[in-house]
Structure formats: structure tokens, C-alpha cells
Design a protein around this motif. Structure first.
Motif, mmCIF file in Angstrom:
data_model
loop_
_atom_site.group_PDB
_atom_site.id
_atom_site.type_symbol
_atom_site.label_atom_id
_atom_site.label_comp_id
_atom_site.label_asym_id
_atom_site.label_seq_id
_atom_site.Cartn_x
_atom_site.Cartn_y
_atom_site.Cartn_z
ATOM 1 N N ILE A 121 -22.894 -8.615 14.500
ATOM 2 C CA ILE A 121 -24.022 -7.709 14.700
ATOM 3 C C ILE A 121 -24.058 -7.315 16.175
ATOM 4 O O ILE A 121 -23.747 -8.139 17.037
ATOM 5 C CB ILE A 121 -25.330 -8.435 14.312
ATOM 6 C CG1 ILE A 121 -25.342 -8.703 12.795
ATOM 7 C CG2 ILE A 121 -26.575 -7.680 14.759
ATOM 8 C CD1 ILE A 121 -26.409 -9.669 12.345
ATOM 9 N N TYR A 146 -34.264 -7.559 15.563
ATOM 10 C CA TYR A 146 -33.326 -7.829 14.465
ATOM 11 C C TYR A 146 -32.088 -8.576 14.971
ATOM 12 O O TYR A 146 -31.677 -9.574 14.390
ATOM 13 C CB TYR A 146 -32.926 -6.531 13.761
ATOM 14 C CG TYR A 146 -34.127 -5.820 13.187
ATOM 15 C CD1 TYR A 146 -34.674 -6.212 11.973
ATOM 16 C CD2 TYR A 146 -34.738 -4.780 13.880
ATOM 17 C CE1 TYR A 146 -35.790 -5.592 11.451
ATOM 18 C CE2 TYR A 146 -35.861 -4.145 13.360
ATOM 19 C CZ TYR A 146 -36.387 -4.562 12.155
ATOM 20 O OH TYR A 146 -37.490 -3.944 11.659
ATOM 21 N N TYR A 147 -31.497 -8.052 16.034
ATOM 22 C CA TYR A 147 -30.289 -8.665 16.578
ATOM 23 C C TYR A 147 -30.512 -10.136 16.927
ATOM 24 O O TYR A 147 -29.658 -10.981 16.688
ATOM 25 C CB TYR A 147 -29.831 -7.928 17.831
ATOM 26 C CG TYR A 147 -29.289 -6.521 17.632
ATOM 27 C CD1 TYR A 147 -29.042 -5.973 16.379
ATOM 28 C CD2 TYR A 147 -29.009 -5.724 18.729
ATOM 29 C CE1 TYR A 147 -28.539 -4.690 16.223
ATOM 30 C CE2 TYR A 147 -28.499 -4.438 18.595
ATOM 31 C CZ TYR A 147 -28.269 -3.923 17.346
ATOM 32 O OH TYR A 147 -27.765 -2.654 17.203
ATOM 33 N N SER A 159 -24.222 -15.435 11.135
ATOM 34 C CA SER A 159 -24.413 -14.154 11.810
ATOM 35 C C SER A 159 -24.301 -14.343 13.323
ATOM 36 O O SER A 159 -24.835 -15.301 13.869
ATOM 37 C CB SER A 159 -25.763 -13.553 11.441
ATOM 38 O OG SER A 159 -26.801 -14.491 11.652
ATOM 39 N N SER A 161 -30.001 -13.397 14.674
ATOM 40 C CA SER A 161 -28.672 -13.939 14.380
ATOM 41 C C SER A 161 -28.625 -15.421 14.714
ATOM 42 O O SER A 161 -29.340 -15.892 15.598
ATOM 43 C CB SER A 161 -27.607 -13.199 15.203
ATOM 44 O OG SER A 161 -27.608 -11.832 14.867
ATOM 45 N N PRO A 175 -28.609 -3.868 10.653
ATOM 46 C CA PRO A 175 -29.577 -4.975 10.523
ATOM 47 C C PRO A 175 -31.034 -4.522 10.571
ATOM 48 O O PRO A 175 -31.924 -5.258 10.167
ATOM 49 C CB PRO A 175 -29.280 -5.873 11.726
ATOM 50 C CG PRO A 175 -27.974 -5.439 12.260
ATOM 51 C CD PRO A 175 -27.762 -4.031 11.833
ATOM 52 N N ASN A 204 -31.979 -5.571 5.167
ATOM 53 C CA ASN A 204 -30.592 -5.930 5.463
ATOM 54 C C ASN A 204 -30.476 -7.241 6.233
ATOM 55 O O ASN A 204 -29.635 -8.076 5.909
ATOM 56 C CB ASN A 204 -29.886 -4.812 6.234
ATOM 57 C CG ASN A 204 -29.626 -3.591 5.381
ATOM 58 O OD1 ASN A 204 -29.684 -3.652 4.154
ATOM 59 N ND2 ASN A 204 -29.351 -2.476 6.013
ATOM 60 N N MET A 205 -31.320 -7.440 7.243
ATOM 61 C CA MET A 205 -31.218 -8.674 8.035
ATOM 62 C C MET A 205 -31.581 -9.878 7.169
ATOM 63 O O MET A 205 -30.926 -10.919 7.261
ATOM 64 C CB MET A 205 -32.103 -8.594 9.287
ATOM 65 C CG MET A 205 -31.757 -9.604 10.341
ATOM 66 S SD MET A 205 -30.096 -9.345 11.008
ATOM 67 C CE MET A 205 -29.724 -10.978 11.616
#
Length: 172
Positions: free
Chosen positions: A6, A145-146, A98, A149, A81, A86-87
Motif C-alpha cells: 500500500i 487508511y495507509y 499489509s 497497515s 485502500p 477495501n482496507m
């Protein structure tokens, strides 16, 4: 086990993904390429003829489909994401790790400037200042979102091999 990469465009998801796949002997899958093959048209053509909502629905469907495979390195589009669930699908997928490939704005500007014409999202930006502002805004919006992970790897100043080795060290 599956590994999902990601990060923002230009962070090296595809390049690092291919190297990582070599090292761990997994299959490399680029989600955009997968979508294009399944839909039999390019991403820009999908957006143009069927619209973004259609694309995002298909993107989610194909993401879930790919996450059912085993021993893959999956490279996502920078925005993937951030849409729909999706995430959550990535985080809920069994035996899936992730990784956020985190690059600084100056690093992204340096990598993206020579490729600007091939990147529809930024092709219209005329100056480095506009590009810096655009990337900064996107990173701010997408960081929520990132940062979900399981692992973050900073890519600045590191070779592709070094980044891949750092990822592997964090997995096993």
C-alpha cells in the motif's frame, strides 16, 4: 500468506513487489493490471466509458478475488485502500500482511516528475509547487487508511533490494 503493498503513486509498490516476489518465491499481482485483464480495457477507458463508481465496485470485487489466492505479493493502486470497505477487506483477509511503503513528499516529487505525462492524476499539474501541494493534500487525506497497515517501511534513500529485505525481515 499474502503480502499487500500500500502507498502513494510513485512509492515503489510495483517495483518493490516484483523484487519481493523474487525473494520469497511468490506470484506478483498488480491490482490495476488484474482489473485491466478482467475488464478487457485500460483503467482510463473504464473511467471514461463506465465511470468511477463502476470502476470502484469492480476494484473491490477483484481485490477480494485476489485476496483469496495464496502466496501472492499484491500491489494496490494508491487510492484503493481509501474506497468502500477495501482496507477492511485487506485487514480481515486471512494470513495477509499489509505494508505501507511510506515516501516523503520530496521523494515522491522527484520520482513522479519525470513520469507526469503518463500519470493521468497529475499530468495537468504545471509546476513543482502544484505537484507538492497535490501530493501533500492526498497524503493527508489517505494517511488514515495507509497507517492501518500492519507494517510501515520508509522508502526514502533506500535501494529496492534494501526495502525488500527490510520487508522480509519484518515478516519472518
Amino acid at each position: 500468506m499474502n503480502i499487500v503493498l500500500i502507498g502513494y503513486m510513485g512509492s515503489g509498490k510495483s517495483t518493490i513487489g516484483r523484487k519481493l516476489a523474487e525473494i520469497v518465491d511468490f506470484k506478483f499481482v498488480d491490482l490495476d493490471d488484474y482489473i485491466q485483464k478482467k475488464e478487457n480495457m485500460s483503467i482510463p477507458q473504464i473511467f471514461e466509458t463506465k465511470g468511477e463508481i463502476y470502476f470502484r465496485k469492480k476494484e473491490h470485487l477483484y481485490l477480494k478475488e485476489v485476496l483469496q489466492l495464496n502466496n501472492i505479493i499484491l500491489s494496490l493502486g494508491g487510492g484503493t485502500p481509501c474506497y468502500g470497505s477495501n482496507m477492511a477487506a485487506i485487514l480481515d483477509a486471512e494470513d495477509t500482511h499489509s505494508i505501507y511503503l511510506k515516501s516523503s513528499i520530496p521523494s515522491l516529487v522527484q520520482r513522479l516528475t519525470p513520469e507526469k505525462a503518463q500519470r493521468p492524476l497529475i499530468a495537468h499539474l504545471k509546476t513543482d509547487e502544484e505537484l507538492i501541494e497535490f501530493i501533500g493534500k492526498h497524503l493527508f487525506e489517505r494517511s488514515f487508511y495507509y497507517n492501518q497497515s500492519k507494517q510501515t517501511v520508509v522508502t526514502d534513500g533506500k535501494s529496492i533490494a534494501a526495502i525488500a529485505e527490510e520487508i522480509v525481515a519484518g515478516l519472518f
